[in-house]
Design an enzyme around this catalytic site. Sequence first.
Site, PDB file in Angstrom:
ATOM      1  CB  SER A 142     127.934   4.261  61.420  1.00 27.96           C
ATOM      2  OG  SER A 142     128.268   4.772  62.743  1.00 27.96           O
ATOM      3  CG  ASP A 166     129.688   9.945  58.691  1.00 30.12           C
ATOM      4  OD1 ASP A 166     130.772  10.556  58.229  1.00 30.12           O
ATOM      5  OD2 ASP A 166     129.119  10.238  59.508  1.00 30.12           O
ATOM      6  CG  HIS A 236     126.297   9.189  61.833  1.00 34.01           C
ATOM      7  ND1 HIS A 236     127.672   9.222  61.150  1.00 34.01           N
ATOM      8  CD2 HIS A 236     126.080   8.229  62.741  1.00 34.01           C
ATOM      9  CE1 HIS A 236     128.149   8.097  61.503  1.00 34.01           C
ATOM     10  NE2 HIS A 236     127.351   7.371  62.347  1.00 34.01           N
TER      11      HIS A 236
END
Length: 435
Positions: A142, A166, A236
């Site tokens: 992330s 991601d 996510h």
Amino acid sequence: IEAGESCDNFTDLDLTHCFVGTTLYVRLLLYTRSNLDCGRELNHHHLSSQPLFSLSRPTAFVIHGYRPTGAPPIWINHIVHLLAEQEDMNIIVVDWNKGAANLNYFTAVSYTREAALNLTGFIMTMEAEGASLSSVHLIGVSLGAHLAGFVGANLKGKIGRITGLDPAGPMFTRATPEERLDPSDAMFVDVLHTDMNSFGLRGAHGHIDFYANGGADQPGCPKTIFSGKSYFVCDHQRSVFLFLCALNRTCTLTGYPCSSYSDFLDARCLQCETFKPASCPILGYDVSPWRETLQQLGQTKVFFSTTDALPYKKLMYRVDMVTWNQYLRWGVVYIRLHSGRNVTEARIDHKLLRFEQYTSTRLLAQFDEDLQHIQKISLRINTGNVIGPRYKIRLLRVRFTPLELPERPLMCRFDIIMEENIEVAFRPLPCGSRL
């Protein structure tokens, strides 16, 4: 590890820290095959003082993202163990929880540059003491993916590899390549997308970008806000779980090079000629079979579908049909495979398909379960026609080609007469015979 020596663990904060806000403090926790369950905090400036750290081994840095609750990521222990299984390396968990744990996401974003400078300094110390930048691999989750990108850019793209799981979307959607992860940040950049329409970043940001289920909504994740927290984080977080599964080698997730997910579902991208002699790229740690080709190609997008739970892999068949019917029909296709009492179904319903006189139709059928000895196949073409006579659809030939399992036989059937909306079942035959 000497008896009585204590371990250095990941910083555990609670919600009060997040409300008040934390200021950045970066800790580097070293794990090796000889201390897998007991992290050792490294001194940023004196590597020689840590006997477990070896400059001759490759080094993987694991970088977490935004931590709105301050708790340690549940996957840290798993990834350390799985990386140690791949090869003998230094695994360094970059703990910047003091900085990432803020209710204000913008504060955490602003700390990524500072944390990246800190990590850049450490890697420069490693290089000065004899480590090779090409043996450094940053794995960023992330917000951590962009942090890894900043480190790579600071080092002029000379580090070996960055894996972005991601990469974060909020605050990065309009970012220029300098302001986010991009392929120039390392010699090789691979990216996995699972939540592009929410917390993840749209687009392509590596030499290869893997899009799981198109890169946005993941199967098994809640579709409504009533499921609470998991509605926000499930898609996510799936990127981490897919990567862990790939490291564990229990998931062989093959990516098909394609311009879009809908083209992939339309069975337009089921070949991997570009990658000869290797096959299609597989998500995971070992990228050596495809690395050179991907670096030459520039940026490649690859697509795959998964089931909603471990081991995530779908059983895939390419289905080629030749239809012969008097009237043009539009419909969706349902295919069931039967093996003993077990049945698995593929629904090819992402768009209406056209069936007309003497047309070849190629479909991608994806099943959640892998059934091996197929005794019966049933097929239904739903046209939505509920009033009036049911039209007949004649299949001159239907052929099932297993993808990713070349040792499995091709299955065929010739001349089937079926009615729209009615299931027809048949025994598959080897494709060489017409009996």
